[in-house]
Design a protein around this motif. Structure first.
Motif, short mmCIF file in Angstrom:
data_model
loop_
_atom_site.label_atom_id
_atom_site.label_comp_id
_atom_site.label_asym_id
_atom_site.label_seq_id
_atom_site.Cartn_x
_atom_site.Cartn_y
_atom_site.Cartn_z
N THR A 70 0.82 -1.21 0.00
CA THR A 70 0.00 0.00 0.00
C THR A 70 0.86 1.26 0.00
N ASP A 89 -7.96 3.64 2.15
CA ASP A 89 -7.84 3.36 3.58
C ASP A 89 -9.23 3.24 4.23
N ARG A 112 -11.89 2.21 2.66
CA ARG A 112 -12.43 0.91 2.22
C ARG A 112 -11.89 -0.22 3.08
N GLU A 113 -10.62 -0.12 3.46
CA GLU A 113 -10.03 -1.13 4.33
C GLU A 113 -10.71 -1.11 5.71
N HIS A 149 -14.16 -2.66 5.42
CA HIS A 149 -14.08 -4.13 5.39
C HIS A 149 -13.86 -4.70 6.80
#
Length: 188
Positions: A9, A161, A163-164, A167
């Motif tokens: 990343t 970030d 989106r992480e 999740h």
């Protein structure tokens, strides 16, 4: 946000381009701005990846203006309604807006102002992110739209970030729901 050498990343975030202007002549690097000249002249402009631009800026070989994703228009939009801003479309290539902004702040003389903007944007967007992750963790993933910056429109505009985090929130919410259903299902 780690900046570990081996972090994929970090590599992806450092690959964003920064428009730079060379402040000195650089011999043998004329290919960087696409010209046929063998040398780069002072004043030449080139789009450089963040990893290279930061090194050149810190060594005072180049200068840059603040990229549009961190300019006054975006800052005003974030102040008006941070969840309604589509961060994913501001920087392209996966949408690493926060990481790219942190990299720019590191080499910019007004970096503290930019870091403050990044932090305020994250804080204002976090409740919508948490609500959406909790909603998606439930069995019914249909999210009603109740205004700008909510639901699927917000999800599509999330930074990588975010989106992480989404999740992680969704997964942990599903695990809590599963545990709750098992524990309370046995008690009935």
């Amino acid at each position: 946000m780690d900046n570990d050498y081996y972090s994929l990343t970090a590599v992806l975030a450092d690959n964003h381009k920064l428009a730079c202007t060379f402040s000195q002549d650089v011999p043998g690097m004329g290919h960087m701005d696409g010209s046929t000249e063998p040398d780069l002249r002072a004043g030449a402009k080139a789009e450089l990846p963040m990893w290279l631009a930061s090194s050149l800026c810190l060594n005072e070989l180049t200068e840059f203006v603040v990229p549009p994703p961190f300019g006054a228009r975006v800052k005003a939009a974030l102040n008006a309604s941070a969840p309604s801003v589509r961060l994913s479309s501001l920087v392209g290539q996966g949408g690493w807006w926060y990481r790219f902004g942190a990299g720019v702040a590191e080499i910019w003389d007004r970096g503290d102002d930019l870091l403050g903007t990044l932090l305020r944007a994250f804080i204002k967007r976090l409740p919508a992110l948490q609500d959406l992750a909790a909603h998606h963790a439930s069995s019914d993933v249909s999210v009603p739209e109740s205004g700008p910056g909510t639901g699927e429109a917000f999800r599509e505009g999330m930074d990588a970030d975010e989106r992480e985090l989404f999740h992680i929130g969704q997964t942990s919410g599903s695990m809590v729901k599963s545990w709750y259903d098992t524990v309370w299902g046995r008690r009935r």
